[in-house]
Design an enzyme around this catalytic site. Structure first.
Site, PDB file in Angstrom:
ATOM      1  N   TYR A  24       0.744  -1.160   0.020  1.00 53.99           N
ATOM      2  CA  TYR A  24      -0.013  -0.032  -0.082  1.00 53.99           C
ATOM      3  C   TYR A  24       0.826   1.108   0.071  1.00 53.99           C
ATOM      4  O   TYR A  24       1.317   1.875   1.234  1.00 53.99           O
ATOM      5  CB  TYR A  24      -1.090  -0.281   1.179  1.00 53.99           C
ATOM      6  CG  TYR A  24      -1.858  -1.158   1.145  1.00 53.99           C
ATOM      7  CD1 TYR A  24      -2.330  -1.795   0.043  1.00 53.99           C
ATOM      8  CD2 TYR A  24      -2.813  -1.412   2.369  1.00 53.99           C
ATOM      9  CE1 TYR A  24      -3.342  -2.873  -0.048  1.00 53.99           C
ATOM     10  CE2 TYR A  24      -3.645  -2.410   2.459  1.00 53.99           C
ATOM     11  CZ  TYR A  24      -3.871  -2.923   1.054  1.00 53.99           C
ATOM     12  OH  TYR A  24      -4.672  -4.240   1.085  1.00 53.99           O
ATOM     13  N   SER A  62     -13.122  -3.870   0.060  1.00 56.94           N
ATOM     14  CA  SER A  62     -14.082  -3.362  -0.597  1.00 56.94           C
ATOM     15  C   SER A  62     -15.438  -3.737  -0.131  1.00 56.94           C
ATOM     16  O   SER A  62     -16.232  -3.947  -1.247  1.00 56.94           O
ATOM     17  CB  SER A  62     -13.851  -3.331  -1.951  1.00 56.94           C
ATOM     18  OG  SER A  62     -12.605  -2.691  -2.534  1.00 56.94           O
ATOM     19  N   PRO A  63     -15.988  -3.629   0.953  1.00 57.78           N
ATOM     20  CA  PRO A  63     -17.303  -3.888   1.400  1.00 57.78           C
ATOM     21  C   PRO A  63     -18.442  -3.132   1.096  1.00 57.78           C
ATOM     22  O   PRO A  63     -19.716  -3.624   0.888  1.00 57.78           O
ATOM     23  CB  PRO A  63     -17.071  -4.364   2.831  1.00 57.78           C
ATOM     24  CG  PRO A  63     -16.260  -3.216   3.257  1.00 57.78           C
ATOM     25  CD  PRO A  63     -15.114  -3.070   1.982  1.00 57.78           C
ATOM     26  N   LEU A  64     -18.097  -1.932   0.670  1.00 60.72           N
ATOM     27  CA  LEU A  64     -19.219  -0.848   0.233  1.00 60.72           C
ATOM     28  C   LEU A  64     -19.232  -1.054  -1.421  1.00 60.72           C
ATOM     29  O   LEU A  64     -20.112   0.008  -1.687  1.00 60.72           O
ATOM     30  CB  LEU A  64     -18.767   0.436   0.701  1.00 60.72           C
ATOM     31  CG  LEU A  64     -18.425   0.610   2.154  1.00 60.72           C
ATOM     32  CD1 LEU A  64     -17.866   1.936   2.724  1.00 60.72           C
ATOM     33  CD2 LEU A  64     -19.905  -0.026   3.014  1.00 60.72           C
ATOM     34  N   GLY A  65     -18.883  -1.854  -2.149  1.00 57.54           N
ATOM     35  CA  GLY A  65     -18.865  -1.879  -3.576  1.00 57.54           C
ATOM     36  C   GLY A  65     -20.395  -2.066  -4.024  1.00 57.54           C
ATOM     37  O   GLY A  65     -21.276  -2.931  -3.595  1.00 57.54           O
ATOM     38  N   GLY A  66     -20.908  -0.863  -4.880  1.00 53.24           N
ATOM     39  CA  GLY A  66     -22.064  -1.185  -5.502  1.00 53.24           C
ATOM     40  C   GLY A  66     -23.331  -0.351  -4.856  1.00 53.24           C
ATOM     41  O   GLY A  66     -24.340  -0.394  -5.325  1.00 53.24           O
TER      42      GLY A  66
END
Length: 294
Positions: A53, A208-212
């Protein structure tokens, strides 16, 4: 803050993904440190980082060093904070993501991460991604050696499938404690892996749990009332952010789920942490499942 179990440890039900603090679009250091501190103030005890990162072409470890500085400068108790880092990926100057899973590389990467974090042993170390050019068993074997040498306390794997999870379990036994895969309303290819983690008692850490659920992802003839718009609708009814609703929905999937949403501002870190105390009703979960195509 509610808590969940990871490798026998009690950690916050919501973690902090520190990646946005070091890659393109990253904040200045003052805001970055304040973001980590805000998460800790909110009860977060799991911080996710990786040696890769950093900005493209830069040296590895920017995010690990930042996390170490944030913990050192925090005014409260950090003895219960679990720092999870990863090795096996790189970011050359062209901005791509490379994969190197040779045992030699992984062991050297772990040694370097250990020094950057300034700890006697890394709390949780993930193989960042399987290397198709290296037998998976060899890469996981390097984690076993690091465990045996006391350089890492717990091991995990990331971006893996069911077969690889089972293979890693055979090699590491109970010292394999977590799987970090992409999972969100938009990306649910990890359903089988989540079920297996629940069966084996492994923590499942969605990245990336907030995708969409962003407004841009809902553009279309029906706008915000279209696909996955239910997350915004339930959020409006509850008086909270769609992000918080999404994280609460993920927590309801299984007791082994521990989302690690990223944040680059203190307010975002606090908002995400608040999802741990939000319990959705059965009818709300049904609406969200339908919106996500479950």
């Amino acid at each position: 803050m509610r808590y969940r179990t990871l490798g026998g440890l009690r950690v916050s039900a919501i973690g902090l993904g520190a990646m946005p603090l070091s890659v393109e679009g990253r904040p200045d250091e003052r805001r970055a440190l304040a973001t980590v501190h805000a998460a800790l103030d909110a009860g977060v005890t799991l911080v996710d980082t990786a040696d890769s990162y950093h900005l493209p072409g830069a040296g590895p470890g920017h995010n690990e060093l930042l996390v170490a500085r944030a913990l050192a400068s925090y005014g409260g108790d950090t003895s219960g904070v679990l720092v999870a880092t990863k090795g096996g990926r790189g970011r050359p100057a062209d901005g791509s993501w490379t994969v190197t899973g040779t045992p030699g590389h992984l062991k050297a990467a772990a040694e370097a991460s250990l020094k950057r974090l300034g700890v006697e042993a890394i709390g949780l170390y993930h193989l960042h991604k399987p290397d198709p050019s290296v037998p998976f068993e060899e890469s996981v074997g390097a984690l076993r050696e690091l465990l045996d040498e006391g350089k890492i306390r717990l091991a995990g794997i990331s971006n893996t499938d069911v077969g690889q999870i089972r293979a890693a379990r055979e090699i590491l036994g109970d010292r394999l404690v977590s799987v970090q895969n992409q999972y969100s309303p938009a990306v649910r290819a990890g359903e089988a892996e989540l079920r297996l983690c629940a069966e084996l008692g492994l923590a499942f850490l969605p990245w990336s749990p907030l995708g969409g659920i962003s407004r841009s992802s809902l553009d279309g003839p029906s706008g915000i009332t279209g696909a996955r718009g239910a997350f915004h609708e339930v959020a409006a009814e509850r008086g909270v952010s769609p992000q918080r609703i999404c994280l609460a929905w993920l927590l309801a999937k299984s007791p082994v789920v521990i989302p690690i949403p990223g944040a680059s501002r203190p307010a975002t870190a606090r908002d995400s942490a608040g999802a741990a105390d939000l319990v959705l009703e059965t009818a709300e979960l049904g609406r969200l499942d339908e919106a996500a195509g479950v």
